[in-house]
Design a protein around this motif. Structure first.
Motif, PDB file in Angstrom:
ATOM      1  N   SER A   1       1.072  41.220  -8.868  1.00 59.78           N
ATOM      2  CA  SER A   1       1.130  39.821  -8.470  1.00 59.78           C
ATOM      3  C   SER A   1      -0.192  39.403  -7.862  1.00 59.78           C
ATOM      4  O   SER A   1      -0.930  40.228  -7.311  1.00 59.78           O
ATOM      5  CB  SER A   1       2.271  39.573  -7.487  1.00 59.78           C
ATOM      6  OG  SER A   1       2.006  40.183  -6.252  1.00 59.78           O
ATOM      7  N   VAL A   2      -0.473  38.109  -7.972  1.00 63.00           N
ATOM      8  CA  VAL A   2      -1.697  37.555  -7.394  1.00 63.00           C
ATOM      9  C   VAL A   2      -1.626  37.598  -5.874  1.00 63.00           C
ATOM     10  O   VAL A   2      -2.618  37.908  -5.194  1.00 63.00           O
ATOM     11  CB  VAL A   2      -1.916  36.116  -7.897  1.00 63.00           C
ATOM     12  CG1 VAL A   2      -3.151  35.499  -7.251  1.00 63.00           C
ATOM     13  CG2 VAL A   2      -2.047  36.096  -9.415  1.00 63.00           C
ATOM     14  N   ASP A   3      -0.448  37.312  -5.327  1.00 63.87           N
ATOM     15  CA  ASP A   3      -0.305  37.289  -3.873  1.00 63.87           C
ATOM     16  C   ASP A   3      -0.584  38.654  -3.254  1.00 63.87           C
ATOM     17  O   ASP A   3      -1.197  38.752  -2.181  1.00 63.87           O
ATOM     18  CB  ASP A   3       1.103  36.828  -3.491  1.00 63.87           C
ATOM     19  CG  ASP A   3       1.331  35.369  -3.822  1.00 63.87           C
ATOM     20  OD1 ASP A   3       0.331  34.650  -4.005  1.00 63.87           O
ATOM     21  OD2 ASP A   3       2.506  34.944  -3.904  1.00 63.87           O
ATOM     22  N   ALA A   4      -0.130  39.690  -3.928  1.00 67.65           N
ATOM     23  CA  ALA A   4      -0.379  41.028  -3.394  1.00 67.65           C
ATOM     24  C   ALA A   4      -1.875  41.332  -3.371  1.00 67.65           C
ATOM     25  O   ALA A   4      -2.398  41.918  -2.405  1.00 67.65           O
ATOM     26  CB  ALA A   4       0.367  42.065  -4.223  1.00 67.65           C
ATOM     27  N   PHE A   5      -2.586  40.935  -4.425  1.00 75.74           N
ATOM     28  CA  PHE A   5      -4.027  41.205  -4.461  1.00 75.74           C
ATOM     29  C   PHE A   5      -4.757  40.384  -3.404  1.00 75.74           C
ATOM     30  O   PHE A   5      -5.667  40.884  -2.735  1.00 75.74           O
ATOM     31  CB  PHE A   5      -4.597  40.900  -5.842  1.00 75.74           C
ATOM     32  CG  PHE A   5      -6.079  41.157  -5.942  1.00 75.74           C
ATOM     33  CD1 PHE A   5      -6.554  42.428  -6.158  1.00 75.74           C
ATOM     34  CD2 PHE A   5      -6.988  40.116  -5.790  1.00 75.74           C
ATOM     35  CE1 PHE A   5      -7.930  42.676  -6.225  1.00 75.74           C
ATOM     36  CE2 PHE A   5      -8.352  40.342  -5.860  1.00 75.74           C
ATOM     37  CZ  PHE A   5      -8.824  41.627  -6.076  1.00 75.74           C
ATOM     38  N   VAL A   6      -4.393  39.112  -3.235  1.00 78.12           N
ATOM     39  CA  VAL A   6      -5.052  38.271  -2.246  1.00 78.12           C
ATOM     40  C   VAL A   6      -4.859  38.854  -0.844  1.00 78.12           C
ATOM     41  O   VAL A   6      -5.783  38.851  -0.015  1.00 78.12           O
ATOM     42  CB  VAL A   6      -4.521  36.828  -2.319  1.00 78.12           C
ATOM     43  CG1 VAL A   6      -5.019  35.998  -1.154  1.00 78.12           C
ATOM     44  CG2 VAL A   6      -4.925  36.191  -3.641  1.00 78.12           C
TER      45      VAL A   6
ATOM     46  N   HIS B   1       8.894  34.802   3.422  1.00 76.59           N
ATOM     47  CA  HIS B   1       9.372  35.850   4.322  1.00 76.59           C
ATOM     48  C   HIS B   1       9.516  37.223   3.678  1.00 76.59           C
ATOM     49  O   HIS B   1       9.903  38.165   4.371  1.00 76.59           O
ATOM     50  CB  HIS B   1      10.722  35.439   4.902  1.00 76.59           C
ATOM     51  CG  HIS B   1      10.667  34.142   5.662  1.00 76.59           C
ATOM     52  ND1 HIS B   1      10.099  34.034   6.904  1.00 76.59           N
ATOM     53  CD2 HIS B   1      11.098  32.897   5.321  1.00 76.59           C
ATOM     54  CE1 HIS B   1      10.193  32.795   7.335  1.00 76.59           C
ATOM     55  NE2 HIS B   1      10.793  32.079   6.386  1.00 76.59           N
ATOM     56  N   SER B   2       9.234  37.370   2.391  1.00 78.65           N
ATOM     57  CA  SER B   2       9.361  38.689   1.768  1.00 78.65           C
ATOM     58  C   SER B   2       8.006  39.114   1.223  1.00 78.65           C
ATOM     59  O   SER B   2       7.142  38.290   0.948  1.00 78.65           O
ATOM     60  CB  SER B   2      10.397  38.656   0.632  1.00 78.65           C
ATOM     61  OG  SER B   2       9.992  37.754  -0.381  1.00 78.65           O
ATOM     62  N   ALA B   3       7.833  40.418   1.063  1.00 74.12           N
ATOM     63  CA  ALA B   3       6.573  40.960   0.574  1.00 74.12           C
ATOM     64  C   ALA B   3       6.380  40.624  -0.891  1.00 74.12           C
ATOM     65  O   ALA B   3       7.331  40.581  -1.670  1.00 74.12           O
ATOM     66  CB  ALA B   3       6.569  42.479   0.771  1.00 74.12           C
TER      67      ALA B   3
END
Length: 574
Positions: A290-295, A250-252
């Motif tokens: 972070s990897v999630d931000a790039f994905v 639920h968070s960025a």
């Protein structure tokens, strides 16, 4: 008789008596060698019955019929009679002692015990011990401190197991021995049991004091603390991971802002890499946070168009900026090998991309070519000018500062080995009347260098094979290709004088040397290789670039070749 002290009684007790059928004093059968009776009285000897034939008697004392022989039955009857006498003698002894004390003024009429000593009972071990030390033995009979009268065997409690028994493998220590008090159920409140306190307990035989109670309370407290810590740690772990799960859902995702710093790094993206794979590389290099931000940025900003290769990126970039920069061709740090390009040009491009001095990569190729992964059939002819020629396969390869030249060259050779391995070049060479697979690659390099279009490639391959035939009387097995002479000179000149050509005897000069050159003259692409393996069969033996550059025309006879040559001279203004 069923009451203690009423008389010896010689007959067995009545079956309704609660003590009827007991197994003997102290829970054992009568011993063969009889001990003196209680109080020191001698034991009566009873004659044994003569031997008689065995008869069976049924005993119902335990609720089930048990069969006995005549001799066993007599022994049992004798044992029961003997025990009854013991109980009677003991009861008479206590009654006699009380009567004597009363007659000597043992009671003062007020209910208090008179201070009149009496002789110690020789059968009482406690009375003998006190008399031995010269002390008066108090009469405790009938008081709460009195030694309890013997109980019938059926009511007695089992004696604790001796230490020797505790060492047996089948001995069960019970909940208070060998188990932790917490798991055995023992606690401070368990001290109040229903067992009466005996004189042995008063003398310290296994007595339970304040120290024992405190020890058990301590153990219980430790056990509770351990349980509390375990449950507390588990609750904390669940809370932590639950929070992390909530944050992830639920968070960025953590991300940098802006276009990054002035510090740059090179990133290599392998072929077939996914967004998450690229994200890991960028995060490890400090490009994204972070990897999630790039994905996330990869999926929303056409990240699937990012090509394999090397990229020059800045550190601490936002994920969106990183994706946009990788889509910009200017950020790519790659070496591109076009089809037909010679190795000398590839070496210069690698030096430039890696920031190395001119000639560095060429020196590495000359010294380390055997360690770069060439197939076994490569460099079959020792006269080849460059063993790697024809094996730096066309394509795009990462080449960024910090990489080694050998690393880049290995990738190119590996790609060539993979492409050539798709064909059975040994069999193809034999079918085409060539000596080895290397000559197949050499033909493909000639086709790539001389042909201008895809349609030209197959015709050009037929020209090569027809001129190599021993029956060739048109050129006498001479290829006469300008491309081989230009390779020798490292030039690209179509205007070569006949005197210059005829005076040069280098193996790569196909005007003066028959057959194929010692090796490829460039790096052929897939189309040229396919054409070399599947030439036409129309009889072409001559060709001329009639416009001087892009248009190539073919001829089957020398007369047709002369007409094409005149056409070329007209277009050139000669």
């Amino acid at each position: 008789m069923t009451e203690y002290g009423r008389g010896p009684g010689s007959e067995p007790w009545h079956p309704e008596d609660p003590l009827y059928g007991d197994g003997g004093w102290e829970g054992q059968q009568g011993h063969t060698g009889h001990q003196p009776a209680y109080g020191g009285q001698p034991q009566h000897q009873y004659p044994q019955h003569p031997q008689q034939p065995q008869q069976e008697y049924a005993d119902w004392s335990n609720g089930q019929p048990q069969q006995y022989g005549r001799q066993e039955y007599d022994q049992q009857q004798y044992q029961q009679s003997y025990e009854q006498q013991q109980y009677a003698a003991q009861g008479q002894q206590y009654a006699h002692r009380d009567q004597q004390a009363y007659q000597e003024g043992g009671w003062d009429g007020t209910g208090s015990h008179a201070q009149v000593p009496y002789a110690a009972d020789p059968g009482d071990p406690y009375g003998q011990q006190a008399a031995a030390y010269g002390a008066e033995q108090p009469d405790l009979y009938g008081t709460p401190d009195a030694y309890p009268p013997p109980e019938p065997p059926a009511r007695r409690r089992a004696e604790p197991e001796p230490e020797a028994a505790q060492s047996r493998p089948d001995w069960d220590p019970g909940p208070d021995q060998g188990e932790h008090a917490f798991f055995a159920g023992g606690g401070a409140d368990d001290e109040d049991d229903d067992e009466p306190e005996t004189r042995g307990d008063r003398r310290g035989r296994g007595g339970k004091g304040a120290k024992g109670a405190k020890s058990k309370k301590s153990r219980n407290g430790c056990a509770c603390l351990v349980v509390l810590l375990v449950f507390g740690g588990g609750l904390g772990g669940v809370t932590y991971f639950g929070y992390q799960f909530y944050q992830n859902r639920h968070s960025a995702a953590p991300d940098f802002t802006g276009d990054g710093t002035s510090q740059t790094v090179s990133i290599e993206v392998p072929k077939g890499a996914r967004g998450v794979d690229i994200g890991r590389k960028l995060k490890d290099a400090g490009v994204v946070k972070s990897v999630d931000a790039f994905v996330s940025a990869f999926t929303t900003n056409n990240g699937d168009q990012i090509q394999a290769g090397a990229y020059i990126l800045r550190k601490e970039m936002s994920a969106k900026s990183a994706v946009e920069m990788m889509l910009d061709p200017k950020s790519q740090a790659n070496v591109m090998v076009p089809p037909g390009q010679r190795n000398i040009a590839v070496y210069k491009a690698i030096d430039s991309k890696l920031g190395l001095a001119a000639g560095t990569t060429r020196d590495v190729a000359e010294k380390e070519f055997k360690n770069l992964g060439l197939p076994d059939w490569a460099n079959a002819d020792g006269d080849a000018k460059d063993p790697l020629e024809g094996f730096l396969y066309p394509g795009t390869y990462p080449a960024a500062k910090g990489m080694k030249p050998a690393t880049v060259l290995k990738q190119m050779v590996a790609r060539a080995d993979e492409a050539y391995g798709k064909y059975d070049l040994e069999a193809k060479a034999k079918a085409l009347k060539l000596e080895n697979p290397l000559q197949v690659i050499t033909v493909a390099s000639l086709v790539q260098a001389e042909g201008k279009t895809h349609d030209d490639f197959r015709k050009m391959a037929e020209v090569v094979y027809n001129r190599l035939k021993p029956t060739n009387t048109e050129t006498n097995q001479l290829l006469q290709f300008d491309s081989t002479f230009n390779y020798l000179k490292n030039e690209s000149n179509i205007h070569i004088s006949e005197s210059e050509i005829n005076s040069n005897q280098d193996p790569y000069n196909t005007y003066t040397q028959k057959g194929l050159p010692p090796g490829p003259i460039g790096n052929p692409g897939a189309e040229a290789l396919t054409a070399a393996l599947t030439p036409t069969s129309d009889g072409w033996i001559y060709f001329v670039a009639t416009d001087g550059e892009n248009k190539t025309e073919f001829a089957k006879t020398y007369a047709e070749f002369e007409r094409l040559k005149d056409k070329f001279n007209e277009s050139a203004g000669n």
